[in-house]
Design a protein around this motif. Structure first.
Motif, PDB file in Angstrom:
ATOM      1  N   GLU A 107       0.860  -1.182   0.000  1.00  0.00           N
ATOM      2  CA  GLU A 107       0.000   0.000   0.000  1.00  0.00           C
ATOM      3  C   GLU A 107       0.897   1.231   0.000  1.00  0.00           C
ATOM      4  O   GLU A 107       2.073   1.142   0.380  1.00  0.00           O
ATOM      5  CB  GLU A 107      -0.919   0.007   1.230  1.00  0.00           C
ATOM      6  N   PRO A 108       0.390   2.389  -0.425  1.00  0.00           N
ATOM      7  CA  PRO A 108       1.202   3.607  -0.333  1.00  0.00           C
ATOM      8  C   PRO A 108       1.538   3.915   1.124  1.00  0.00           C
ATOM      9  O   PRO A 108       0.735   3.663   2.022  1.00  0.00           O
ATOM     10  CB  PRO A 108       0.286   4.686  -0.920  1.00  0.00           C
ATOM     11  N   PHE A 109       2.722   4.450   1.342  1.00  0.00           N
ATOM     12  CA  PHE A 109       3.108   4.881   2.686  1.00  0.00           C
ATOM     13  C   PHE A 109       2.430   6.209   2.966  1.00  0.00           C
ATOM     14  O   PHE A 109       2.767   7.231   2.367  1.00  0.00           O
ATOM     15  CB  PHE A 109       4.627   5.008   2.774  1.00  0.00           C
ATOM     16  N   LYS A 110       1.461   6.212   3.864  1.00  0.00           N
ATOM     17  CA  LYS A 110       0.585   7.368   4.025  1.00  0.00           C
ATOM     18  C   LYS A 110       1.188   8.510   4.836  1.00  0.00           C
ATOM     19  O   LYS A 110       0.632   9.613   4.855  1.00  0.00           O
ATOM     20  CB  LYS A 110      -0.729   6.937   4.673  1.00  0.00           C
ATOM     21  N   PHE A 111       2.351   8.277   5.490  1.00  0.00           N
ATOM     22  CA  PHE A 111       2.934   9.313   6.335  1.00  0.00           C
ATOM     23  C   PHE A 111       4.155   9.967   5.693  1.00  0.00           C
ATOM     24  O   PHE A 111       4.998  10.521   6.393  1.00  0.00           O
ATOM     25  CB  PHE A 111       3.314   8.730   7.696  1.00  0.00           C
ATOM     26  N   GLN A 112       4.277   9.928   4.383  1.00  0.00           N
ATOM     27  CA  GLN A 112       5.415  10.550   3.707  1.00  0.00           C
ATOM     28  C   GLN A 112       5.269  12.068   3.721  1.00  0.00           C
ATOM     29  O   GLN A 112       4.312  12.611   3.178  1.00  0.00           O
ATOM     30  CB  GLN A 112       5.516  10.044   2.266  1.00  0.00           C
ATOM     31  N   VAL A 113       6.214  12.782   4.321  1.00  0.00           N
ATOM     32  CA  VAL A 113       6.140  14.239   4.421  1.00  0.00           C
ATOM     33  C   VAL A 113       7.146  14.942   3.514  1.00  0.00           C
ATOM     34  O   VAL A 113       7.095  16.163   3.357  1.00  0.00           O
ATOM     35  CB  VAL A 113       6.346  14.719   5.876  1.00  0.00           C
ATOM     36  N   ALA A 114       8.077  14.195   2.920  1.00  0.00           N
ATOM     37  CA  ALA A 114       9.106  14.801   2.067  1.00  0.00           C
ATOM     38  C   ALA A 114       9.651  13.723   1.139  1.00  0.00           C
ATOM     39  O   ALA A 114       9.203  12.577   1.148  1.00  0.00           O
ATOM     40  CB  ALA A 114      10.223  15.419   2.912  1.00  0.00           C
ATOM     41  N   GLY A 115      10.644  14.097   0.337  1.00  0.00           N
ATOM     42  CA  GLY A 115      11.269  13.148  -0.571  1.00  0.00           C
ATOM     43  C   GLY A 115      10.895  13.399  -2.011  1.00  0.00           C
ATOM     44  O   GLY A 115       9.941  14.116  -2.316  1.00  0.00           O
ATOM     45  N   HIS A 116      11.662  12.775  -2.922  1.00  0.00           N
ATOM     46  CA  HIS A 116      11.487  12.974  -4.360  1.00  0.00           C
ATOM     47  C   HIS A 116      10.747  11.832  -5.038  1.00  0.00           C
ATOM     48  O   HIS A 116      10.425  11.920  -6.223  1.00  0.00           O
ATOM     49  CB  HIS A 116      12.855  13.133  -5.032  1.00  0.00           C
ATOM     50  N   ASP A 117      10.493  10.750  -4.315  1.00  0.00           N
ATOM     51  CA  ASP A 117       9.898   9.556  -4.909  1.00  0.00           C
ATOM     52  C   ASP A 117       8.800   9.009  -4.008  1.00  0.00           C
ATOM     53  O   ASP A 117       8.845   9.190  -2.783  1.00  0.00           O
ATOM     54  CB  ASP A 117      10.961   8.475  -5.114  1.00  0.00           C
ATOM     55  N   PRO A 118       7.830   8.298  -4.597  1.00  0.00           N
ATOM     56  CA  PRO A 118       6.792   7.657  -3.783  1.00  0.00           C
ATOM     57  C   PRO A 118       7.359   6.484  -3.000  1.00  0.00           C
ATOM     58  O   PRO A 118       8.261   5.784  -3.459  1.00  0.00           O
ATOM     59  CB  PRO A 118       5.766   7.189  -4.824  1.00  0.00           C
ATOM     60  N   ILE A 119       6.828   6.272  -1.810  1.00  0.00           N
ATOM     61  CA  ILE A 119       7.259   5.191  -0.931  1.00  0.00           C
ATOM     62  C   ILE A 119       6.088   4.235  -0.717  1.00  0.00           C
ATOM     63  O   ILE A 119       4.949   4.662  -0.525  1.00  0.00           O
ATOM     64  CB  ILE A 119       7.759   5.749   0.419  1.00  0.00           C
ATOM     65  N   LEU A 120       6.370   2.943  -0.768  1.00  0.00           N
ATOM     66  CA  LEU A 120       5.371   1.912  -0.496  1.00  0.00           C
ATOM     67  C   LEU A 120       5.661   1.286   0.866  1.00  0.00           C
ATOM     68  O   LEU A 120       6.755   1.436   1.412  1.00  0.00           O
ATOM     69  CB  LEU A 120       5.413   0.831  -1.581  1.00  0.00           C
ATOM     70  N   ARG A 121       4.665   0.574   1.395  1.00  0.00           N
ATOM     71  CA  ARG A 121       4.876  -0.091   2.682  1.00  0.00           C
ATOM     72  C   ARG A 121       4.106  -1.398   2.737  1.00  0.00           C
ATOM     73  O   ARG A 121       3.189  -1.634   1.940  1.00  0.00           O
ATOM     74  CB  ARG A 121       4.432   0.809   3.843  1.00  0.00           C
ATOM     75  N   LEU A 122       4.521  -2.242   3.681  1.00  0.00           N
ATOM     76  CA  LEU A 122       3.782  -3.432   4.053  1.00  0.00           C
ATOM     77  C   LEU A 122       3.254  -3.242   5.468  1.00  0.00           C
ATOM     78  O   LEU A 122       3.920  -2.615   6.305  1.00  0.00           O
ATOM     79  CB  LEU A 122       4.675  -4.680   4.005  1.00  0.00           C
ATOM     80  N   PRO A 123       2.062  -3.764   5.758  1.00  0.00           N
ATOM     81  CA  PRO A 123       1.482  -3.578   7.094  1.00  0.00           C
ATOM     82  C   PRO A 123       2.353  -4.100   8.225  1.00  0.00           C
ATOM     83  O   PRO A 123       2.216  -3.665   9.365  1.00  0.00           O
ATOM     84  CB  PRO A 123       0.158  -4.355   7.007  1.00  0.00           C
ATOM     85  N   GLU A 124       3.254  -5.038   7.939  1.00  0.00           N
ATOM     86  CA  GLU A 124       4.097  -5.590   9.005  1.00  0.00           C
ATOM     87  C   GLU A 124       5.264  -4.686   9.384  1.00  0.00           C
ATOM     88  O   GLU A 124       6.169  -5.099  10.115  1.00  0.00           O
ATOM     89  CB  GLU A 124       4.621  -6.971   8.621  1.00  0.00           C
ATOM     90  N   GLY A 125       5.260  -3.430   8.905  1.00  0.00           N
ATOM     91  CA  GLY A 125       6.254  -2.472   9.363  1.00  0.00           C
ATOM     92  C   GLY A 125       7.481  -2.352   8.493  1.00  0.00           C
ATOM     93  O   GLY A 125       8.589  -2.121   8.993  1.00  0.00           O
ATOM     94  N   ILE A 126       7.318  -2.497   7.186  1.00  0.00           N
ATOM     95  CA  ILE A 126       8.415  -2.395   6.225  1.00  0.00           C
ATOM     96  C   ILE A 126       8.032  -1.373   5.164  1.00  0.00           C
ATOM     97  O   ILE A 126       6.891  -1.337   4.700  1.00  0.00           O
ATOM     98  CB  ILE A 126       8.690  -3.762   5.548  1.00  0.00           C
ATOM     99  N   ILE A 127       9.000  -0.514   4.757  1.00  0.00           N
ATOM    100  CA  ILE A 127       8.765   0.413   3.662  1.00  0.00           C
ATOM    101  C   ILE A 127       9.700   0.104   2.502  1.00  0.00           C
ATOM    102  O   ILE A 127      10.755  -0.524   2.681  1.00  0.00           O
ATOM    103  CB  ILE A 127       8.915   1.891   4.083  1.00  0.00           C
TER     104      ILE A 127
END
Length: 351
Positions: free
Chosen positions: A52-72
Motif C-alpha cells: 500500500e502507499p506509505f501514508k505518512f510521507q512528508v518529504a522526498g522525491h519519490d513515492p514510498i510503499l509499505r507493508l502492514p508488518e512495518g516495512i517500507i
C-alpha cells in the motif's frame, strides 16, 4: 495560500566556521553506478505480501510503499545503497539510521496498481498531501523495473505520528555533482536557511488533538522560511494545537547531543544534504506510555567517503549545533507568550 514572504539573506545569530570566500575549481568525482556496487543484498518477499502507499510521507522525491508488518520500500539510488552496504556492523552510526533489509525489484505494472491511496475516512487513514503528490506524479515515470531499498517503517509503533524532516548541513551537493549542479545547489543553500543556519525544514505533519487531524507543512514552504522564523516553525512542530510538548523537546535535545558526539568522531563518511527525521506520538493518553521519540539520519544520496585529513564535517555539525540551540531556546521561552505566534504557517497545496 501561505503568507510567508520570499526569503532574503538575513543576519543570523549563528555563523559557520572555516568558510572561505575563495572558490577553487570544481572537479567532481565520477558518478557511482548500480553496476559498480557489485552484488546487492536481496530481500525475500512473501507471496502473500500486500503493498500500500506509505501514508505518512512528508518529504522526498519519490513515492514510498509499505507493508502492514512495518516495512517500507524506497526507490534505490546507487550512492545511498553504497552507504548502507558499507556501514560496518560495529559502526556507532547504526543506532542512528533506519534498519536496512536489502533490495527488491518491482515491475511498473505492479507499481501502477498501487497509485490508489488509502480511502480518506479518518485522520488515521488519510494520506499526506505530499505523499499523494508523489504517488500521483512519479509512479508513471518509473522504468519498467525499479529497484527498491527495503527498510524499517519508523512510524509503525505510533498511533498518531508527528513527523518532521529537517535537511542538515550548509552544503547541498555531493562530490560527484556537475559544476552546474554544484552552483544551483549552492544558490539554493544561500537563498534558504541552509546556508545561514545549516537547517532547512523539508516536511512536517503534526497531530492536532482538538480537530483530530493533522497540520502539514511541505518543502516549498520550508524554502520560504527565514532564520528568524525557524524557532516558530520548530515550536509549531512540538505544539498539538494548544500545548507545547516540552518533555518531547527535552528528549530530542538529549538525542541530538548524543548524535553530535557520534558525528564528531565519525571516521568513514561525510553527509551532504542528508536529513534528520524526528517522530513522536501525537496521541496523548494517560492509560499507556507513549512510544519513545525517534531521531534518525535519512536520505544518503549525497554521502561520500570522509576526507583523508580526518577533518570534522563542519557543515553538518554547524546545523546540529544550531538545531540544539534553537530547541533549547524554545524550552527557555516556554510557555510561549503568544500561542498564535506560529499560526501564520498555514499549509498550502504543493504545486
Amino acid at each position: 495560500n501561505t503568507s510567508m514572504m520570499k526569503p532574503k539573506k538575513p543576519e543570523c545569530a549563528f555563523t559557520a566556521s572555516g568558510s572561505s570566500s575563495e572558490r577553487k575549481p570544481w572537479v567532481p568525482v565520477p558518478k557511482l553506478t548500480m553496476e559498480a556496487l557489485g552484488p546487492v543484498p536481496e530481500y525475500n518477499l512473501s507471496a502473500q505480501s500486500v503493498f500500500e502507499p506509505f501514508k505518512f510521507q512528508v518529504a522526498g522525491h519519490d513515492p514510498i510503499l509499505r507493508l502492514p508488518e512495518g516495512i517500507i520500500f524506497k526507490p534505490a539510488l546507487a550512492r545511498e545503497l553504497w552507504f548502507y552496504m558499507n556501514l560496518s556492523p560495529r559502526s556507532r552510526l547504526l543506532p542512528w539510521v533506519p534498519e536496512f533489509h536489502g533490495c527488491i525489484e518491482l515491475q511498473k505494472d505492479f507499481l501502477n496498481n498501487k497509485k490508489k491511496s488509502p480511502k480518506k475516512n479518518s485522520s488515521n487513514s488519510s494520506m499526506t498531501p505530499w505523499g499523494q503528490k508523489m504517488h500521483d506524479e512519479k509512479l508513471d515515470s518509473k522504468p519498467q523495473t525499479t529497484r527498491f531499498m527495503v527498510m524499517k517503517d519508523l512510524t509503525s509503533n505510533f498511533e498518531r505520528p508527528c513527523i518532521m524532516d529537517v535537511k542538515l548541513g550548509t552544503r547541498a551537493y555531493g562530490d560527484d555533482a556537475t559544476e552546474s549542479k554544484m552552483l544551483s545547489q549552492s544558490w539554493k543553500s544561500n537563498t534558504t536557511t541552509s546556508g545561514s543556519t545549516g537547517l532547512r525544514v523539508c516536511g512536517v505533519q503534526v497531530f492536532q488533538s482538538e480537530s483530530n487531524d493533522y497540520f502539514y507543512f511541505h518543502k516549498y514552504e520550508g524554502r520560504l522560511v527565514v532564520p528568524d522564523d525557524l524557532k516558530s516553525v520548530f515550536g509549531r512542530f512540538f505544539t498539538d494545537g494548544d500545548n507545547l510538548r516540552v518533555n518531547v523537546i527535552a528528549q530530542f535535545i538529549t538525542k541530538l547531543k548524543e548524535l553530535r558526539r557520534v558525528i564528531m568522531d565519525e571516521p568513514q563518511f561525510r553527509f551532504y544534504a542528508t536529513s534528520l527525521l524526528l517522530i513522536y506520538e501525537g496521541a496523548q493518553s494517560s492509560m499507556a506510555p507513549a512510544p519513545t521519540p525517534v531521531l534518525k539520519m535519512i536520505d544518503f544520496a549525497n554521502t561520500f567517503p570522509a576526507l583523508p585529513s580526518g577533518e570534522n564535517d563542519d557543515g553538518y555539525l554547524f546545523g546540529l549545533n544550531n538545531f540544539i540551540a534553537i530547541l533549547e531556546q524554545i524550552l527557555l521561552d516556554s510557555p510561549p507568550s503568544s500561542p498564535s505566534e506560529a499560526q501564520h504557517l498555514v499549509y498550502s497545496q504543493p504545486q
